[in-house]
Design a protein around this motif. Sequence first.
Motif, mmCIF file in Angstrom:
data_model
loop_
_atom_site.group_PDB
_atom_site.id
_atom_site.type_symbol
_atom_site.label_atom_id
_atom_site.label_comp_id
_atom_site.label_asym_id
_atom_site.label_seq_id
_atom_site.Cartn_x
_atom_site.Cartn_y
_atom_site.Cartn_z
ATOM 1 N N ARG A 13 -33.943 112.069 128.861
ATOM 2 C CA ARG A 13 -34.836 113.196 129.805
ATOM 3 C C ARG A 13 -33.780 114.028 130.065
ATOM 4 N N HIS A 66 -33.818 119.616 129.582
ATOM 5 C CA HIS A 66 -33.988 120.509 130.080
ATOM 6 C C HIS A 66 -32.635 121.960 129.771
ATOM 7 N N ARG A 91 -27.380 119.511 117.675
ATOM 8 C CA ARG A 91 -28.191 119.255 116.372
ATOM 9 C C ARG A 91 -26.868 118.582 115.487
ATOM 10 N N GLY A 116 -34.768 126.257 137.029
ATOM 11 C CA GLY A 116 -35.146 124.649 137.416
ATOM 12 C C GLY A 116 -35.750 124.248 138.777
ATOM 13 N N ALA A 133 -41.320 125.115 127.851
ATOM 14 C CA ALA A 133 -40.498 125.661 128.517
ATOM 15 C C ALA A 133 -41.092 124.623 130.089
ATOM 16 N N ARG A 180 -39.931 121.044 129.049
ATOM 17 C CA ARG A 180 -38.389 120.641 129.433
ATOM 18 C C ARG A 180 -38.228 120.734 130.750
ATOM 19 N N GLY A 181 -38.140 121.558 131.274
ATOM 20 C CA GLY A 181 -37.806 122.030 132.495
ATOM 21 C C GLY A 181 -37.635 120.504 133.461
ATOM 22 N N ALA A 196 -38.545 117.827 132.802
ATOM 23 C CA ALA A 196 -38.572 116.043 131.892
ATOM 24 C C ALA A 196 -37.725 115.797 133.053
ATOM 25 N N HIS A 197 -36.619 116.249 133.590
ATOM 26 C CA HIS A 197 -35.634 115.522 133.917
ATOM 27 C C HIS A 197 -36.229 115.826 135.380
ATOM 28 N N ILE A 248 -47.301 115.590 123.350
ATOM 29 C CA ILE A 248 -46.184 115.128 124.136
ATOM 30 C C ILE A 248 -44.964 115.464 122.888
ATOM 31 N N ILE A 272 -42.332 118.370 122.478
ATOM 32 C CA ILE A 272 -40.760 118.608 123.547
ATOM 33 C C ILE A 272 -39.836 118.954 121.765
ATOM 34 N N ALA A 273 -40.167 117.909 121.128
ATOM 35 C CA ALA A 273 -39.634 118.129 119.326
ATOM 36 C C ALA A 273 -39.678 119.249 119.169
ATOM 37 N N ARG A 274 -40.413 119.709 118.510
ATOM 38 C CA ARG A 274 -40.737 121.526 118.001
ATOM 39 C C ARG A 274 -39.378 122.202 118.148
ATOM 40 N N PRO A 275 -39.468 122.683 119.624
ATOM 41 C CA PRO A 275 -37.647 123.561 119.777
ATOM 42 C C PRO A 275 -36.281 122.703 119.522
ATOM 43 N N LEU A 276 -36.079 120.948 120.307
ATOM 44 C CA LEU A 276 -35.053 120.549 119.812
ATOM 45 C C LEU A 276 -34.962 120.887 118.419
ATOM 46 N N ASP A 292 -36.161 124.093 116.153
ATOM 47 C CA ASP A 292 -35.297 125.960 116.989
ATOM 48 C C ASP A 292 -36.903 126.617 116.573
#
Lengths: 191, 191
Positions: free
Chosen positions: A102, A106, A119, B27, B99, B102-103, B105-106, B158, B162-166, B169
Amino acid sequence: MAVRSRLTPEREAELYEAVLDLLREVGYDALTMDAVAARTRSSKATLYRQWGSKPELVARALRHNKPVSLAEIDTGSLRGDFDAILANSDDCQMEKDSALMRGLAHAVHDNPELLQALRELLVEPEMTGLDEVLQRAVRRGEIRADNPALKLVPHMLIGAFIARPLIEDQPVDSAFLRSYIDAVVLPSLGA
Amino acid sequence: MAVRSRLTPEREAELYEAVLDLLREVGYDALTMDAVAARTRSSKATLYRQWGSKPELVARALRHNKPVSLAEIDTGSLRGDFDAILANSDDCQMEKDSALMRGLAHAVHDNPELLQALRELLVEPEMTGLDEVLQRAVRRGEIRADNPALKLVPHMLIGAFIARPLIEDQPVDSAFLRSYIDAVVLPSLGA
């Protein structure tokens, strides 16, 4: 790593643990090399010489946190392999991992250098390990080689880690992950 | 909302859009009521009178972002319902949502008040809408009522966001979500 490192493995482990503690406490943005130096009683020069940059130090610390190589796990069945992976992680560690994930979700978006380091040092090795576990299941005939879910297992697992605390206000533990693997991962793989 | 609000719906929409823009730019932690007031040329007193607190303002702005109620979608089949949900979202909007997620989540982890507001205003209504879509599929006989994956669909979705961009890319778009629904969500539901 061995060539440029003059730290003992114990000292290195101590440094990584301090980095992860700071990451959980203050998050990535507020984690400074100064804070790491102060917490570990080392000099910033040493930290930069050893790791080059904050993103690389953080990525190495995260990688150090995952000493079990998934690829080494080979029980003879996919469900057995997942069970062995879960047996290697204790619940307290999983909650800590979930907090780290978590905290990084971000930061990764704002820091291309951190994303790149993560990565290379964490995502790729874990994906490769997971992929070996899955490819062995394909070779055993448990999963069809052309099953499109094969490439989506990391997405499913990350969802479990992120969504459990958010939606259910519950920590991620091995009982939940086992039920998630049985209900989502294995059926989508047709295993 | 109608009772205490003296803003026009247009003005309210404008304020929410500004809050979401700020959230993506800086954020949650760095988003201040001062910044919202400056960006929208309103007074802080108005913002507090209208929304009570920053977490509530943010949660309302996020909720406003999702005008389509999932529960209203009813095409006669589960796959058709998912297609209709995807057809209602454009790819640019999805990348923006990703976005935001992700912003947050924390921030959610550090701000119990924000988590509470998000649960009441966004998570619960979305979950309820999604659950209606799924329960209709159960009543039509597409999914067994005791399928354990029924409660895990939000986790799967979810994870995709979250995982697709991480991992890949790549931005989240409707083509990816359609393939994810076909490969993961529908098979785990046995639909």
